[in-house]
Design an enzyme around this catalytic site. Structure first.
Site, PDB file in Angstrom:
ATOM      1  N   CYS A  10       0.438 -51.760   4.291  1.00 17.64           N
ATOM      2  CA  CYS A  10       1.793 -51.241   4.135  1.00 17.64           C
ATOM      3  C   CYS A  10       2.369 -50.268   5.242  1.00 17.64           C
ATOM      4  CB  CYS A  10       2.160 -50.770   2.775  1.00 17.64           C
ATOM      5  SG  CYS A  10       2.430 -52.168   1.436  1.00 17.64           S
ATOM      6  N   HIS A 101      -4.341 -60.491   3.226  1.00 15.15           N
ATOM      7  CA  HIS A 101      -4.225 -60.950   4.434  1.00 15.15           C
ATOM      8  C   HIS A 101      -5.159 -62.019   4.967  1.00 15.15           C
ATOM      9  CE1 HIS A 101      -7.457 -57.906   3.719  1.00 15.15           C
ATOM     10  NE2 HIS A 101      -8.191 -58.383   4.597  1.00 15.15           N
ATOM     11  N   HIS A 103      -7.264 -63.744   7.930  1.00 15.51           N
ATOM     12  CA  HIS A 103      -7.908 -63.598   9.413  1.00 15.51           C
ATOM     13  C   HIS A 103      -7.496 -64.882  10.204  1.00 15.51           C
ATOM     14  CE1 HIS A 103     -10.403 -60.106   7.978  1.00 15.51           C
ATOM     15  NE2 HIS A 103     -10.226 -60.516   6.740  1.00 15.51           N
TER      16      HIS A 103
HETATM   17  P1  5GP Z   1     -11.230 -57.577   4.915  1.00 12.18           P
HETATM   18  O1  5GP Z   1     -12.658 -56.937   4.959  1.00 12.18           O
HETATM   19  O2  5GP Z   1     -10.385 -56.932   3.728  1.00 12.18           O
HETATM   20  O3  5GP Z   1     -10.973 -58.981   4.450  1.00 12.18           O
HETATM   21  O4  5GP Z   1     -10.641 -57.277   6.028  1.00 12.18           O
HETATM   22  C1  5GP Z   1     -10.053 -56.059   6.576  1.00 12.18           C
HETATM   23  C2  5GP Z   1      -9.878 -56.316   7.966  1.00 12.18           C
HETATM   24  O5  5GP Z   1      -8.860 -55.143   8.483  1.00 12.18           O
HETATM   25  C3  5GP Z   1     -11.412 -56.014   8.608  1.00 12.18           C
HETATM   26  O6  5GP Z   1     -11.621 -56.973   9.415  1.00 12.18           O
HETATM   27  C4  5GP Z   1     -11.155 -54.758   9.338  1.00 12.18           C
HETATM   28  O7  5GP Z   1     -11.460 -54.536  10.702  1.00 12.18           O
HETATM   29  C5  5GP Z   1      -9.304 -54.587   9.440  1.00 12.18           C
HETATM   30  N1  5GP Z   1      -9.082 -53.072   9.546  1.00 12.18           N
HETATM   31  C6  5GP Z   1      -9.252 -52.181   8.791  1.00 12.18           C
HETATM   32  N2  5GP Z   1      -8.430 -51.128   9.065  1.00 12.18           N
HETATM   33  C7  5GP Z   1      -7.853 -51.608  10.076  1.00 12.18           C
HETATM   34  C8  5GP Z   1      -6.770 -50.681  10.897  1.00 12.18           C
HETATM   35  O8  5GP Z   1      -6.470 -49.550  10.639  1.00 12.18           O
HETATM   36  N3  5GP Z   1      -6.239 -51.296  11.939  1.00 12.18           N
HETATM   37  C9  5GP Z   1      -6.525 -52.573  12.143  1.00 12.18           C
HETATM   38  N4  5GP Z   1      -5.691 -53.335  13.159  1.00 12.18           N
HETATM   39  N5  5GP Z   1      -7.510 -53.576  11.223  1.00 12.18           N
HETATM   40  C10 5GP Z   1      -8.006 -52.743  10.520  1.00 12.18           C
HETATM   41 ZN    ZN Z   2       0.240 -53.141   0.997  1.00 12.46          ZN
END
Ligand code: 5GP
Ligand code: ZN
Length: 118
Positions: A10, A101, A103
């Site tokens: 957010c 989110h 990817h």
């Molecule tokens: P999840 O592990 O929740 O599926 O994916 C979260 C993703 O967010 C990870 O791949 C991580 O590298 C990315 N991420 C975490 N913090 C940040 C940030 O501050 N900026 C960006 N651009 N990506 C982030």
């Molecule tokens: Zn949020």
């Protein structure tokens, strides 16, 4: 738009935390993952805060359709022929940010099966 002041994504959507934007419209924001696992690694998020796939309902699911439209437009605009879309929901699946989110990963040959999921 419903923003959660304690939510990292957010805050990125609000511009409080910088990000490398790749796409934006009324409903969707997309930016480069800070720790890419492939040459192309973008995150597509709904502008409205939804914590995770488990909380998608008839009321908010239009955001998911908008995200997939955005992914398709981005693939077209960037000439990305082949890509994978991943959603992690919950701790065991590896969800580390509690704002829905997707990817978008591309630019390398990807395996399939449990090993490819790490
Ligand atoms: P999840 O592990 O929740 O599926 O994916 C979260 C993703 O967010 C990870 O791949 C991580 O590298 C990315 N991420 C975490 N913090 C940040 C940030 O501050 N900026 C960006 N651009 N990506 C982030
Ligand atoms: Zn949020």
């Amino acid at each position: 738009m419903a923003l959660d002041k304690d939510c990292l994504f957010c805050r990125i959507i609000a511009g409080e935390i910088p990000s490398a934007k790749v796409y934006e419209d009324e409903y969707v924001y997309a930016f480069k993952d800070i720790e890419p696992i492939a040459p192309v690694h973008y995150l597509f998020v709904p502008k409205d805060h939804i914590c995770c796939a488990k909380k998608i309902t008839a009321e908010n699911s239009a955001a998911v359709a908008k995200i997939f439209e955005a992914i398709s437009k981005t693939a077209e605009a960037e000439n990305i022929e082949s890509f994978r879309v991943i959603n992690n929901c919950g701790e065991d699946a590896g969800q580390s940010v509690m704002h829905l989110h997707f990817h978008m990963v591309a630019g390398k040959k990807m395996g399939w099966g449990e090993q490819s999921l790490g």
